[in-house]
Design a protein around this motif. Sequence first.
Motif, PDB file in Angstrom:
ATOM      1  N   THR A  12       9.772  10.907  -2.996  1.00  0.00           N
ATOM      2  CA  THR A  12       9.832  10.397  -1.630  1.00  0.00           C
ATOM      3  C   THR A  12      10.872   9.286  -1.585  1.00  0.00           C
ATOM      4  O   THR A  12      11.478   8.942  -2.601  1.00  0.00           O
ATOM      5  CB  THR A  12       8.456   9.954  -1.104  1.00  0.00           C
ATOM      6  OG1 THR A  12       8.546   9.787   0.327  1.00  0.00           O
ATOM      7  CG2 THR A  12       7.983   8.652  -1.733  1.00  0.00           C
ATOM      8  N   LYS A  13      11.069   8.721  -0.382  1.00  0.00           N
ATOM      9  CA  LYS A  13      12.183   7.793  -0.195  1.00  0.00           C
ATOM     10  C   LYS A  13      11.751   6.594   0.641  1.00  0.00           C
ATOM     11  O   LYS A  13      10.856   6.699   1.483  1.00  0.00           O
ATOM     12  CB  LYS A  13      13.354   8.507   0.509  1.00  0.00           C
ATOM     13  CG  LYS A  13      13.748   9.818  -0.175  1.00  0.00           C
ATOM     14  CD  LYS A  13      14.794  10.578   0.616  1.00  0.00           C
ATOM     15  CE  LYS A  13      14.975  11.966   0.043  1.00  0.00           C
ATOM     16  NZ  LYS A  13      13.911  12.891   0.469  1.00  0.00           N
ATOM     17  N   ILE A  14      12.428   5.475   0.398  1.00  0.00           N
ATOM     18  CA  ILE A  14      12.173   4.245   1.160  1.00  0.00           C
ATOM     19  C   ILE A  14      12.921   4.321   2.486  1.00  0.00           C
ATOM     20  O   ILE A  14      14.144   4.487   2.515  1.00  0.00           O
ATOM     21  CB  ILE A  14      12.609   2.999   0.365  1.00  0.00           C
ATOM     22  CG1 ILE A  14      11.838   2.899  -0.957  1.00  0.00           C
ATOM     23  CG2 ILE A  14      12.428   1.734   1.208  1.00  0.00           C
ATOM     24  CD1 ILE A  14      10.342   2.760  -0.803  1.00  0.00           C
ATOM     25  N   PHE A  15      12.184   4.195   3.565  1.00  0.00           N
ATOM     26  CA  PHE A  15      12.747   4.246   4.920  1.00  0.00           C
ATOM     27  C   PHE A  15      13.652   3.047   5.159  1.00  0.00           C
ATOM     28  O   PHE A  15      13.394   1.937   4.694  1.00  0.00           O
ATOM     29  CB  PHE A  15      11.585   4.272   5.918  1.00  0.00           C
ATOM     30  CG  PHE A  15      11.984   4.137   7.353  1.00  0.00           C
ATOM     31  CD1 PHE A  15      12.871   5.028   7.925  1.00  0.00           C
ATOM     32  CD2 PHE A  15      11.463   3.111   8.122  1.00  0.00           C
ATOM     33  CE1 PHE A  15      13.232   4.901   9.258  1.00  0.00           C
ATOM     34  CE2 PHE A  15      11.807   2.981   9.462  1.00  0.00           C
ATOM     35  CZ  PHE A  15      12.703   3.874  10.033  1.00  0.00           C
ATOM     36  N   GLN A  29       5.392  -3.415  -0.036  1.00  0.00           N
ATOM     37  CA  GLN A  29       4.226  -3.271   0.831  1.00  0.00           C
ATOM     38  C   GLN A  29       4.132  -1.865   1.415  1.00  0.00           C
ATOM     39  O   GLN A  29       3.064  -1.258   1.438  1.00  0.00           O
ATOM     40  CB  GLN A  29       4.296  -4.309   1.957  1.00  0.00           C
ATOM     41  CG  GLN A  29       4.111  -5.740   1.463  1.00  0.00           C
ATOM     42  CD  GLN A  29       4.557  -6.779   2.483  1.00  0.00           C
ATOM     43  OE1 GLN A  29       5.104  -6.443   3.537  1.00  0.00           O
ATOM     44  NE2 GLN A  29       4.341  -8.053   2.158  1.00  0.00           N
ATOM     45  N   ASN A  30       5.246  -1.349   1.885  1.00  0.00           N
ATOM     46  CA  ASN A  30       5.227  -0.053   2.551  1.00  0.00           C
ATOM     47  C   ASN A  30       5.095   1.112   1.578  1.00  0.00           C
ATOM     48  O   ASN A  30       4.578   2.172   1.944  1.00  0.00           O
ATOM     49  CB  ASN A  30       6.472   0.110   3.418  1.00  0.00           C
ATOM     50  CG  ASN A  30       6.390  -0.696   4.702  1.00  0.00           C
ATOM     51  OD1 ASN A  30       5.718  -0.297   5.651  1.00  0.00           O
ATOM     52  ND2 ASN A  30       7.047  -1.845   4.731  1.00  0.00           N
ATOM     53  N   PHE A  31       5.543   0.921   0.339  1.00  0.00           N
ATOM     54  CA  PHE A  31       5.411   2.003  -0.631  1.00  0.00           C
ATOM     55  C   PHE A  31       3.939   2.317  -0.904  1.00  0.00           C
ATOM     56  O   PHE A  31       3.571   3.483  -1.088  1.00  0.00           O
ATOM     57  CB  PHE A  31       6.131   1.664  -1.936  1.00  0.00           C
ATOM     58  CG  PHE A  31       5.968   2.713  -2.990  1.00  0.00           C
ATOM     59  CD1 PHE A  31       6.527   3.970  -2.832  1.00  0.00           C
ATOM     60  CD2 PHE A  31       5.223   2.460  -4.131  1.00  0.00           C
ATOM     61  CE1 PHE A  31       6.357   4.959  -3.798  1.00  0.00           C
ATOM     62  CE2 PHE A  31       5.052   3.437  -5.108  1.00  0.00           C
ATOM     63  CZ  PHE A  31       5.617   4.690  -4.929  1.00  0.00           C
ATOM     64  N   ASP A  32       3.097   1.314  -0.945  1.00  0.00           N
ATOM     65  CA  ASP A  32       1.667   1.557  -1.154  1.00  0.00           C
ATOM     66  C   ASP A  32       1.098   2.460  -0.061  1.00  0.00           C
ATOM     67  O   ASP A  32       0.252   3.323  -0.329  1.00  0.00           O
ATOM     68  CB  ASP A  32       0.895   0.236  -1.198  1.00  0.00           C
ATOM     69  CG  ASP A  32       1.092  -0.514  -2.513  1.00  0.00           C
ATOM     70  OD1 ASP A  32       1.460   0.144  -3.502  1.00  0.00           O
ATOM     71  OD2 ASP A  32       0.875  -1.733  -2.542  1.00  0.00           O
ATOM     72  N   GLU A  33       1.564   2.283   1.171  1.00  0.00           N
ATOM     73  CA  GLU A  33       1.120   3.140   2.267  1.00  0.00           C
ATOM     74  C   GLU A  33       1.638   4.562   2.092  1.00  0.00           C
ATOM     75  O   GLU A  33       0.952   5.533   2.431  1.00  0.00           O
ATOM     76  CB  GLU A  33       1.585   2.564   3.615  1.00  0.00           C
ATOM     77  CG  GLU A  33       0.947   1.228   3.970  1.00  0.00           C
ATOM     78  CD  GLU A  33      -0.570   1.319   4.011  1.00  0.00           C
ATOM     79  OE1 GLU A  33      -1.097   2.275   4.636  1.00  0.00           O
ATOM     80  OE2 GLU A  33      -1.239   0.445   3.426  1.00  0.00           O
ATOM     81  N   GLN A  34       2.845   4.693   1.562  1.00  0.00           N
ATOM     82  CA  GLN A  34       3.379   6.026   1.305  1.00  0.00           C
ATOM     83  C   GLN A  34       2.538   6.759   0.267  1.00  0.00           C
ATOM     84  O   GLN A  34       2.255   7.957   0.407  1.00  0.00           O
ATOM     85  CB  GLN A  34       4.844   5.939   0.853  1.00  0.00           C
ATOM     86  CG  GLN A  34       5.788   5.506   1.971  1.00  0.00           C
ATOM     87  CD  GLN A  34       7.238   5.470   1.522  1.00  0.00           C
ATOM     88  OE1 GLN A  34       7.793   4.399   1.300  1.00  0.00           O
ATOM     89  NE2 GLN A  34       7.857   6.631   1.386  1.00  0.00           N
ATOM     90  N   LEU A  35       2.146   6.053  -0.783  1.00  0.00           N
ATOM     91  CA  LEU A  35       1.285   6.673  -1.792  1.00  0.00           C
ATOM     92  C   LEU A  35      -0.029   7.162  -1.176  1.00  0.00           C
ATOM     93  O   LEU A  35      -0.508   8.258  -1.509  1.00  0.00           O
ATOM     94  CB  LEU A  35       0.975   5.674  -2.908  1.00  0.00           C
ATOM     95  CG  LEU A  35       2.060   5.411  -3.952  1.00  0.00           C
ATOM     96  CD1 LEU A  35       1.567   4.392  -4.968  1.00  0.00           C
ATOM     97  CD2 LEU A  35       2.490   6.699  -4.658  1.00  0.00           C
ATOM     98  N   LYS A  36      -0.596   6.386  -0.278  1.00  0.00           N
ATOM     99  CA  LYS A  36      -1.852   6.788   0.360  1.00  0.00           C
ATOM    100  C   LYS A  36      -1.657   8.062   1.175  1.00  0.00           C
ATOM    101  O   LYS A  36      -2.484   8.976   1.138  1.00  0.00           O
ATOM    102  CB  LYS A  36      -2.382   5.660   1.245  1.00  0.00           C
ATOM    103  CG  LYS A  36      -2.891   4.455   0.476  1.00  0.00           C
ATOM    104  CD  LYS A  36      -3.326   3.351   1.432  1.00  0.00           C
ATOM    105  CE  LYS A  36      -3.739   2.102   0.659  1.00  0.00           C
ATOM    106  NZ  LYS A  36      -4.090   0.983   1.570  1.00  0.00           N
ATOM    107  N   LEU A  87      -1.476  10.228  -3.671  1.00  0.00           N
ATOM    108  CA  LEU A  87      -1.049  10.131  -5.061  1.00  0.00           C
ATOM    109  C   LEU A  87      -1.188   8.700  -5.573  1.00  0.00           C
ATOM    110  O   LEU A  87      -1.217   7.749  -4.782  1.00  0.00           O
ATOM    111  CB  LEU A  87       0.423  10.557  -5.196  1.00  0.00           C
ATOM    112  CG  LEU A  87       0.774  11.982  -4.756  1.00  0.00           C
ATOM    113  CD1 LEU A  87       2.279  12.200  -4.836  1.00  0.00           C
ATOM    114  CD2 LEU A  87       0.035  13.008  -5.611  1.00  0.00           C
ATOM    115  N   THR A  88      -1.253   8.557  -6.880  1.00  0.00           N
ATOM    116  CA  THR A  88      -1.272   7.224  -7.495  1.00  0.00           C
ATOM    117  C   THR A  88       0.113   6.832  -8.013  1.00  0.00           C
ATOM    118  O   THR A  88       0.337   5.682  -8.358  1.00  0.00           O
ATOM    119  CB  THR A  88      -2.272   7.182  -8.661  1.00  0.00           C
ATOM    120  OG1 THR A  88      -1.925   8.188  -9.628  1.00  0.00           O
ATOM    121  CG2 THR A  88      -3.690   7.424  -8.158  1.00  0.00           C
TER     122      THR A  88
END
Length: 308
Positions: free
Chosen positions: A82-85, A96-103, A107-108
Amino acid sequence: MAETILQERTTLANGVEMPVFGLGVWKSSNKEAAESVQAAIKHGYRMIDTAKQYGNEAGVGYGIQKALVDNHLNRKDLFVTTKIFNGDQGYLSTLQNFDEQLKRLRLTYVDLLLIHWPVEGKYLDTWTALEKLYHEGKVRAIGVSNFDEANLQDIQNLNRLMPQVNQMEFNPLVQEKHLFNKMNGLGIAMEAWGPLGGGEALNDATIKAIADKHGKTTAQTILRFDYQMGAITIPKSAHEERIVANAQIDDFTLTDEEMAQIQGMNKEKHSIWHEDFAWHKGSEETGVKDSVSYWDDTDEYLNKEVVY
């Protein structure tokens, strides 16, 4: 049994093995992404590429979990990118936002995390955040997307980790010759987005003649060209039969003459480049819209349960 394109791996600079062929889901709704992911994994695909900007991480996450159950696979069998917006770039915002992407992805960790575009004044701080996530084990490899030679040089000047991958528009019309050479020198793998080159390439008479000679489609011929050029490839399709057909490129080889013919189509003209985006124009009213795609099925797939 002979290895197929879907089983083949390349070793990145950090030692991580990455499939050379996978599925992209750009412009797919969550429903389309979930169904495409399930179909692809059923037919042997092991790499899935998405992004926050696509707005379908929830569908991809559901599709992955459903496919793992249905095909008796483990998480480690897949390679997920995946990629950072752009709107999340910067050090703290990225973390902060990557943790939301994992959810959303259920995935962990992800196997590859990319900076989607080089946002001026922010991409080096974003890269520092990716390094932190890498050292924490939340990502197995880190890289960039749409970074030109100058952008890569900026990261090189940090004298720390270099990207393991640069995902670029790459196809017969955009072959990134100078950038490809620099990346090879730095040990950065080229990954192709837009690998089919759109209608102009798919309808090209030269490619059609080559395809007919091999008994293949123009799409398969282009994907074989990308592969022989050394690009990791992630064609997008929402149709199961095309997902299957796209991967059927390991039973023929383009000759040197045929490769040269397709290489001669190079225009080095991107279909989109970062200067076109609104955040480079100084106004949200100009340039290409830069926002997360909205699909009305997002909440459905965030809450959809996988039946075990």
